[in-house]
Design an enzyme around this catalytic site. Structure first.
Site, PDB file in Angstrom:
ATOM      1  N   ASN A  85       4.554 -15.034 -17.520  1.00 56.23           N
ATOM      2  CA  ASN A  85       5.645 -15.210 -16.544  1.00 56.23           C
ATOM      3  C   ASN A  85       6.115 -16.656 -16.564  1.00 56.23           C
ATOM      4  O   ASN A  85       7.305 -16.946 -16.657  1.00 56.23           O
ATOM      5  CB  ASN A  85       5.189 -14.873 -15.120  1.00 56.23           C
ATOM      6  N   ASP A  86       5.157 -17.563 -16.462  1.00 57.51           N
ATOM      7  CA  ASP A  86       5.524 -18.979 -16.481  1.00 57.51           C
ATOM      8  C   ASP A  86       5.878 -19.434 -17.893  1.00 57.51           C
ATOM      9  O   ASP A  86       6.826 -20.187 -18.086  1.00 57.51           O
ATOM     10  CB  ASP A  86       4.374 -19.828 -15.921  1.00 57.51           C
ATOM     11  N   ARG A 119      -6.406 -13.719  -8.609  1.00 52.65           N
ATOM     12  CA  ARG A 119      -5.577 -14.822  -8.089  1.00 52.65           C
ATOM     13  C   ARG A 119      -6.156 -15.285  -6.755  1.00 52.65           C
ATOM     14  O   ARG A 119      -5.881 -14.697  -5.705  1.00 52.65           O
ATOM     15  CB  ARG A 119      -4.147 -14.343  -7.887  1.00 52.65           C
ATOM     16  N   GLU A 163       0.432 -21.568 -19.878  1.00 53.34           N
ATOM     17  CA  GLU A 163       1.660 -21.204 -19.164  1.00 53.34           C
ATOM     18  C   GLU A 163       2.796 -22.178 -19.477  1.00 53.34           C
ATOM     19  O   GLU A 163       3.912 -22.015 -18.992  1.00 53.34           O
ATOM     20  CB  GLU A 163       1.404 -21.188 -17.655  1.00 53.34           C
ATOM     21  N   ARG A 174      -9.314 -17.295 -11.099  1.00 52.30           N
ATOM     22  CA  ARG A 174      -8.409 -18.399 -11.381  1.00 52.30           C
ATOM     23  C   ARG A 174      -8.407 -19.325 -10.166  1.00 52.30           C
ATOM     24  O   ARG A 174      -8.253 -18.853  -9.027  1.00 52.30           O
ATOM     25  CB  ARG A 174      -6.994 -17.856 -11.618  1.00 52.30           C
ATOM     26  N   ARG A 181      12.856 -18.153 -13.624  1.00 49.48           N
ATOM     27  CA  ARG A 181      12.716 -16.696 -13.604  1.00 49.48           C
ATOM     28  C   ARG A 181      13.196 -16.070 -12.296  1.00 49.48           C
ATOM     29  O   ARG A 181      13.335 -14.859 -12.191  1.00 49.48           O
ATOM     30  CB  ARG A 181      11.261 -16.285 -13.907  1.00 49.48           C
ATOM     31  N   CYS A 191      -2.006 -12.006 -19.491  1.00 49.79           N
ATOM     32  CA  CYS A 191      -2.065 -11.452 -18.132  1.00 49.79           C
ATOM     33  C   CYS A 191      -0.738 -11.486 -17.383  1.00 49.79           C
ATOM     34  O   CYS A 191      -0.688 -11.137 -16.217  1.00 49.79           O
ATOM     35  CB  CYS A 191      -3.152 -12.147 -17.317  1.00 49.79           C
ATOM     36  N   HIS A 205       0.826  -1.210   0.000  1.00 50.58           N
ATOM     37  CA  HIS A 205       0.000   0.000   0.000  1.00 50.58           C
ATOM     38  C   HIS A 205       0.859   1.259   0.000  1.00 50.58           C
ATOM     39  O   HIS A 205       0.527   2.261  -0.608  1.00 50.58           O
ATOM     40  CB  HIS A 205      -0.917   0.011   1.222  1.00 50.58           C
TER      41      HIS A 205
HETATM   42  C1  PEP Z   1       1.898 -15.955 -15.171  1.00 51.42           C
HETATM   43  O1  PEP Z   1       2.537 -16.978 -14.949  1.00 51.42           O
HETATM   44  O2  PEP Z   1       2.153 -15.176 -16.114  1.00 51.42           O
HETATM   45  C2  PEP Z   1       0.761 -15.579 -14.288  1.00 51.42           C
HETATM   46  C3  PEP Z   1      -0.016 -14.551 -14.549  1.00 51.42           C
HETATM   47  O3  PEP Z   1       0.597 -16.306 -13.157  1.00 51.42           O
HETATM   48  P1  PEP Z   1       1.446 -16.035 -11.817  1.00 51.42           P
HETATM   49  O4  PEP Z   1       2.261 -14.802 -12.025  1.00 51.42           O
HETATM   50  O5  PEP Z   1       0.449 -15.904 -10.719  1.00 51.42           O
HETATM   51  O6  PEP Z   1       2.279 -17.278 -11.745  1.00 51.42           O
HETATM   52 MG    MG Z   2       1.754 -18.434 -13.576  1.00 53.02          MG
END
Ligand code: PEP
Ligand code: MG
Length: 597
Positions: free
Chosen positions: A472-473, A314, A449, A350, A483, A520, A207
């Site tokens: 990301n994954d 999430r 992913e 999700r 990562r 996303c 915050h």
């Molecule tokens: C991702 O992997 O891109 C994703 C949005 O999920 P998280 O970042 O929660 O693993």
């Molecule tokens: Mg992910």
């Protein structure tokens, strides 16, 4: 970073005392902008009162009074910010006040008083409990919220002890240095004199960071052991654009920082003016923006900036805030609150993505050697069906007669998706047989992913209502590159030819099977990277709220048909990464200011 810190450490120890030459240290930017000022140490309130009391009723009365005083003082802060141009801090303080009035928190303090503690000691005991709980949580997203709790506890103790705050006689241009900090602590300081903040810890989603961004205060965090080495009154530059700090800057560095600061303020003003304009390219192409969320505080932005809904909620995040597994009733209430807040805008829930770095202390201890590729996300849900069924049941109940969007994470094979969806269908049947109110519309989707699922989309196309790319994954599995490993941080590029061609292939597949597709992952936080995605053909993105203004500006400046032609050519002829070429295109066409490249 490490070598710079070692250098810093060496300098301080060798020269014993003062450091004279300018030195720039890399950290992580939590809030943009640039500030120059004198170092001031943020001193959290402290207390050294008796711990035990022989009158619980006296302590309870003191607590009640102090809470009332604290709420009034937060009210005053809120009022101060109502009149200011900054809406966000005001909203956050309102949320913070709700947090302070949280009956759970107050009840815990009262219970500690019943054990014979003074009110101060009781607040401290509850704070320690939270610290322990948060320490067990691996996830960085939540750790930042510990700072809010610490801030609140410090504030309440100060009201109990009658301590004065903030510090007096502070310089007119100051840079605050703190280990960590909460949002109200930040607002305790006179904003007219505050040029920046440096934190030893901190997290982008806290915050405090949200408030700082809204107020245009540069913040750089994760500068470890800095507190041990500084001299009060020393000059320092905080560069929230680069994520660096500069100790003992020379006059040229100061002048440059001041110029940069001016450019940044102009940029902020420009972005604010865009808030209510549509996210449309110059040549009239509509781009769909949604939010990623996980905490109630994220939801307050859903009605700002014309976002269309929550593209990724999430659900594991609230799970991490509970001390035990939330049952169906608790979950249903939580999801219903989310839908209430959304007021009819779509929310994609999700299902649990636990495991990896997201561990809840009350569930299991996984000893996977390779957690990111281990027993996590849908794999856990399919192996522990009771967990998944309870969650789906709660989602159906929460939706009541509203729309329900469910998304399964880390789907690697078509079979996994079909098994997960079967559980949802069974829960729907169960609800129907019990004559429960059924969701109006149910849409079911999956996250891409891992690369493997891309070659099985044909098997499930008729069963999938939407797809979301979790870049990301996906990135880490595409390049087989952890990562979280700092040695690999800059080794591969999301803008490399191979990866972009792969993303284009996914889009083509989605088009063939007529499945709506959005993105996303963090890739969409970066304007240059989202530009590349738009050039390939992506039109729908879900992101953190702080990324929205800059992305909107980019979209509105872009002539997409021109850029698509550029991308098509680049994907055919480039070698390696497209990054430098894209930067050149973006600069020459005025799409992005230099500080965002
Ligand atoms: C991702 O992997 O891109 C994703 C949005 O999920 P998280 O970042 O929660 O693993
Ligand atoms: Mg992910």
């Amino acid at each position: 970073m490490l070598s710079k810190l070692n250098e810093l450490e060496k300098t301080f120890t060798v020269q014993d005392d003062t450091y004279h030459e300018s030195l720039t240290i890399e950290g992580i930017s939590f809030s943009g902008g640039v500030g120059v000022g004198e170092i001031v140490l943020h001193q959290p309130r402290s207390w050294s009162h008796f711990r035990s009391s022989n009158s619980t009723s006296y302590e309870r009365d003191r607590l009640r009074l102090a809470i009332r005083e604290m709420m009034e003082s937060i009210d005053d802060m809120v009022k101060d910010h109502v009149t200011s141009a900054h809406r966000d801090p005001q909203e956050i303080l309102e949320t913070y006040k709700t947090f302070a009035a949280d009956r759970g928190w107050i009840k815990k303090i009262q219970a500690q008083i019943q054990t014979g503690l003074t009110a101060e000691a009781a607040v401290d005991a509850v704070r320690r409990e939270s610290r322990d709980k948060y320490a067990q949580i691996g996830n960085k997203y939540l750790k930042g919220h510990l700072a809010d709790l610490e801030d609140l506890a410090n504030r309440l103790i100060a009201h109990l002890t009658g301590e004065d705050f903030p510090q007096k006689d502070l310089p007119s241009d100051m840079i605050l240095i703190a280990h960590q900090m909460g949002p109200a602590e930040l607002l305790d300081y006179d904003q007219r004199n505050l040029r920046g903040v440096i934190l030893e810890e901190g997290i982008h989603t806290s915050h405090m960071a949200i408030v700082a961004r809204a107020m245009g205060i540069p913040v750089v965090g994760r500068i470890h052991n800095l507190l041990l080495n500084l001299k009060l009154g020393q000059k320092i530059i905080v560069d929230g654009e680069e994520g660096t700090i500069t100790l003992n800057p020379d006059p040229i560095q100061i002048e440059e920082a001041q110029k940069k600061s001016l450019t940044f303020s102009k940029w902020k003003t420009e972005l604010k003016a865009l808030a209510n304009l549509p996210t449309e390219t110059k040549d009239g192409m509509l781009i769909h923006l949604q939010l990623n969320a996980g905490l109630m505080i994220d939801l307050q932005y859903i009605h700002d900036s014309k976002v269309e809904g929550i593209g990724l909620y999430r659900t594991e995040i609230p799970f991490m805030m509970h001390s035990k597994f939330p049952d169906v009733e608790v979950q249903a209430q939580l999801y219903a609150d989310v839908l209430d807040h959304a007021k009819g805008k779509p929310v994609v829930f999700r299902t649990l993505d636990l495991g990896g770095d997201k561990i809840v202390p009350y569930m299991w201890r996984v000893t996977d050697e390779n957690p990111a590729m281990g027993w996590r996300a849908i794999r856990v849900s399919l192996d522990r069906p009771a967990l998944l069924k309870q969650q789906l049941r709660a989602l159906i109940q929460a939706a009541s007669d509203r729309d329900l969007n469910v998304m399964f994470p880390l789907i690697t094979t078509a079979e996994e998706y079909l098994r997960a969806k079967k559980f949802l269908n069974e829960e729907m049947e169960r609800a129907k047989s019990k004559s429960e109110i059924m969701p109006k519309n149910v849409r079911v989707g999956l996250m891409v992913e891992t690369p493997s699922i891309v070659w099985e989309l044909d098997q499930i196309a008729s069963e999938v209502d939407f797809i979301s790319l979790g870049t990301n994954d996906l990135f880490q599995f595409f390049f087989a590159c952890d990562r979280t490993n700092p040695n690999l941080a800059h080794r591969y590029d999301v803008l490399s030819l191979g990866y972009l061609r792969f993303l284009r292939l996914i889009l083509n597949q989605a088009e063939v099977y007529k499945i709506p597709l959005s993105v996303c992952g963090e890739m969409v936080r970066n304007p240059l990277e989202i530009l590349a995605l738009m050039g390939i053909g992506y039109r729908s993105f879900s992101m953190n709220v702080s990324s929205i203004p800059a992305i909107k500006r980019l979209v509105r400046n872009t002539n997409l048909s021109d850029f698509k032609a550029y991308m098509e050519n680049a994907l055919g002829t480039s070698k390696g990464s497209l990054r430098e070429g894209l930067k050149k295109f973006a600069t020459e066409n005025g799409l992005l200011p230099p500080h965002l490249l």
